[in-house]
Design a protein around this motif. Structure first.
Motif, PDB file in Angstrom:
ATOM      1  N   THR A  78     -28.847  29.694  47.973  1.00 33.26           N
ATOM      2  CA  THR A  78     -27.864  30.786  47.879  1.00 33.26           C
ATOM      3  C   THR A  78     -28.561  32.125  47.722  1.00 33.26           C
ATOM      4  OG1 THR A  78     -26.216  29.311  46.932  1.00 33.26           O
ATOM      5  CG2 THR A  78     -25.894  31.677  46.575  1.00 33.26           C
ATOM      6  N   SER A  79     -29.543  32.199  46.836  1.00 35.23           N
ATOM      7  CA  SER A  79     -30.275  33.447  46.627  1.00 35.23           C
ATOM      8  C   SER A  79     -31.037  33.847  47.879  1.00 35.23           C
ATOM      9  CB  SER A  79     -31.245  33.304  45.458  1.00 35.23           C
ATOM     10  OG  SER A  79     -30.541  33.126  44.265  1.00 35.23           O
ATOM     11  N   ASP A  96     -33.309  29.726  45.203  1.00 37.70           N
ATOM     12  CA  ASP A  96     -32.567  28.584  45.734  1.00 37.70           C
ATOM     13  C   ASP A  96     -31.955  29.033  47.058  1.00 37.70           C
ATOM     14  OD1 ASP A  96     -30.432  30.224  45.031  1.00 37.70           O
ATOM     15  OD2 ASP A  96     -29.737  28.935  43.410  1.00 37.70           O
ATOM     16  N   TRP A 110     -30.153  33.199  51.011  1.00 35.87           N
ATOM     17  CA  TRP A 110     -29.216  33.761  51.976  1.00 35.87           C
ATOM     18  C   TRP A 110     -28.721  35.128  51.541  1.00 35.87           C
ATOM     19  CZ3 TRP A 110     -29.470  32.866  56.697  1.00 35.87           C
ATOM     20  CH2 TRP A 110     -29.807  31.612  57.189  1.00 35.87           C
ATOM     21  N   ASN A 111     -28.605  35.371  50.242  1.00 36.59           N
ATOM     22  CA  ASN A 111     -28.246  36.719  49.777  1.00 36.59           C
ATOM     23  C   ASN A 111     -29.325  37.714  50.199  1.00 36.59           C
ATOM     24  OD1 ASN A 111     -25.797  36.067  48.615  1.00 36.59           O
ATOM     25  ND2 ASN A 111     -26.689  35.669  46.619  1.00 36.59           N
TER      26      ASN A 111
END
Length: 178
Positions: A132-133, A130, A135-136
């Motif tokens: 968030t993952s 997703d 961008w991590n």
């Protein structure tokens, strides 16, 4: 998410104070280090005999592309009339759907050399991560690219709750990649 397009993000930078070959080597090394923290991105999608789709952590590898657009200047990219046509060439999997992760890398980094800069992009399979993952991963890759020996203390989670992970992640819908 199998019918969604790959997530695509990138950054435009002025030319660094090192030769492009050195930059490419540095980015490849950082990508390798980042993938050790996010192993599913080096795998492929697999459909089993019951029709379930998994991420197979088989080290098939992420993609890395170096392109040369040395006749193109940053000011041309930033000109509002030309951005869509020019910029979509900076991404490896423009218009690719996530189902294609069965035969294409789940992640590809593209480095496009410009006359006075460089554009670094990542395209990642939306069925696997997703936002968030993603961008991590991207932040970890950036920190490693800058030569930071100590990665940020911010937890780096990698998840996509709708995908079962095979090849070591079968029973864990969330992979803590710290």
């Amino acid at each position: 998410m199998l019918s969604c397009h790959y997530i695509q993000k990138g950054g435009l930078f002025t030319r660094p104070n090192l030769p492009i070959d050195s930059l490419v080597a540095l980015l490849k090394r950082a990508l390798s280090q980042a993938l050790s923290r996010f192993p599913p991105l080096a795998g492929r999608l697999k459909t089993d005999s019951d029709g379930y789709i998994y991420v197979t952590c088989n080290d098939a590898g992420a993609g890395f592309i170096h392109k040369n657009a040395a006749k193109l200047f940053i000011r041309e990219i930033l000109a509002p009339l030309h951005v869509p046509e020019i910029v979509k060439n900076f991404f490896a999997f423009d218009r690719t759907i996530s189902h294609d992760g069965h035969c294409k890398p789940l992640l590809t980094v593209q480095v496009t050399e410009l006359a006075d800069g460089v554009f670094i992009s990542c395209a990642v399979n939306h069925a696997v991560t997703d936002g968030t993952s993603f961008w991590n991963f991207f932040n970890t890759f950036a920190e490693l690219s800058r030569g930071m020996n100590k990665i940020s203390k911010q937890p780096r989670f990698f998840s996509r709750l709708s995908v079962d992970f095979a090849g070591g992640f079968e029973n864990s819908p969330t992979v803590d990649s710290r």
